[in-house]
Scaffold this active site. Sequence first.
Site, PDB file in Angstrom:
ATOM      1  N   GLY A  39       0.835  -1.206   0.000  1.00 12.72           N
ATOM      2  CA  GLY A  39       0.000   0.000   0.000  1.00 12.72           C
ATOM      3  C   GLY A  39       0.861   1.243   0.000  1.00 12.72           C
ATOM      4  N   ASN A  40       0.245   2.399   0.230  1.00 11.89           N
ATOM      5  CA  ASN A  40       1.020   3.636   0.345  1.00 11.89           C
ATOM      6  C   ASN A  40       0.405   4.538   1.407  1.00 11.89           C
ATOM      7  OD1 ASN A  40      -0.995   5.412  -0.839  1.00 11.89           O
ATOM      8  ND2 ASN A  40      -0.509   4.416  -2.773  1.00 11.89           N
ATOM      9  N   ARG A  41       1.001   5.702   1.589  1.00 10.01           N
ATOM     10  CA  ARG A  41       0.629   6.553   2.728  1.00 10.01           C
ATOM     11  C   ARG A  41      -0.526   7.502   2.452  1.00 10.01           C
ATOM     12  NH1 ARG A  41       4.763   6.066   6.395  1.00 10.01           N
ATOM     13  NH2 ARG A  41       6.791   5.581   5.496  1.00 10.01           N
TER      14      ARG A  41
END
Length: 407
Positions: A216-218
């Site tokens: 995933g990412n932030r």
Amino acid sequence: MPAFTPRDLPLQDLHIVLGVTGSISCYKAADLASKLRQAGAAVEVVMTPAAAQFISPLTFRSLTGRDVIVDMFQAAEAEAHVEVARRADAMVIAPATADCLASLAHGLAGDMVALTALATRAPILLAPAMDNHMWEHPATQENVLTLRERGVAFVGPMEGRLASGRTGAGRLAEVPQIIGALRQLLGQRTGDLRGRHIVVSAGGTHEPLDPVRFIGNRSSGRMGFAIAEAARDRGAFVTLVAGPVALETPWGIQRVDIQTVAEMLVALEQATADSDAIIMAAAPADFRPAHPADHKIKKAPDQSSLTIELAQNPDIIASLPGGGVRVGFAAETRNLADYARQKLPAKRLHFIVANDVSAPGSGFGTETNQVVIFHDDGRVEEFPLLSKYAVAHLILDRVRERLQPQS
Ligand code: CTP
């Protein structure tokens, strides 16, 4: 650069009359009055004598900085009832009791709240709160129908635990829901995006590695949610396609939750079939694990590393055929202008909103953003550090300029 006034507060310069009628949930109206002011509104409270039994007018006077009228015969202003009603840009009655609904449905003016509702021409929003049997009673339901047919808006009542200890429909809507419903109501009356369908994507994606892990990412989703709210506030019908984010669904917005880029693509293909604009604020993962495992990946005792093969995801906005006005984002850490300019034609965008995510106040999860907008005709607009809500409005201003005329 053209001068502009950032629109930071959703209810800036509006005069909201808050009617409070007698229910145990009156204490929540104090918070509502405070939050309305924080949203930029001038708030004027009128109460019934029954409401004043539950909560002191002094509480509202302290919160709003204005006189509170309970007794219509003792109002400081002559003809106060009509003056309060005339000043209103909108009237919210929260909580609205069964008695209040009956008064309004029948045009009674026996207390300051009913009287103001009768005298005003501003839009009215009712947030009912009562025992579930009172709400379900045919008399109340008929009153609700009558009021709805007259164009009065409702928020709630919600299902849940009631003051009696029972559960059912009768709880006062929560303060953010009431304010969301008010913003939507005002947008539907006067907003410049009325009748438009705006699609917004928000948040990152989770690309599964195995049943318990993902890449995933932030991305917090805040920018996309701010755009969705601002578009609703301007009267648009909004579809928000959201990745896994920890944000409440704003009132009046159709939210479609997705996990992966593949799911986001399907959801956006459907949503943009009839949209006037697509604003791609999401941060979809560029790559996904090529072979997600059916079972949890286990480590061997002597295993020193793990190699995961990644496959490239489709570019969602580039693969969407239309959608109306097409807006992209470019979150970069260097060469902002070059990368943003390259993405414009590659993704067939009308404009791209670029920001340097490594700059203070502009990264993921912040409440602010500093953006540069690159247009397909070569124009470049630079903006100062603004709230994400203000950035949302300046994006929508530019979307509006590019909209096809309404059929
Ligand atoms: N985008 C998309 N589909 C993807 C990746 C990105 O639709 N698979 C959209 C984003 O929502 C954004 C724009 O394309 O509006 C630019 O995203 P960004 O991540 O900055 O660019 P990429 O095209 O992914 O290129 P790179 O990561 O190499 O900078």
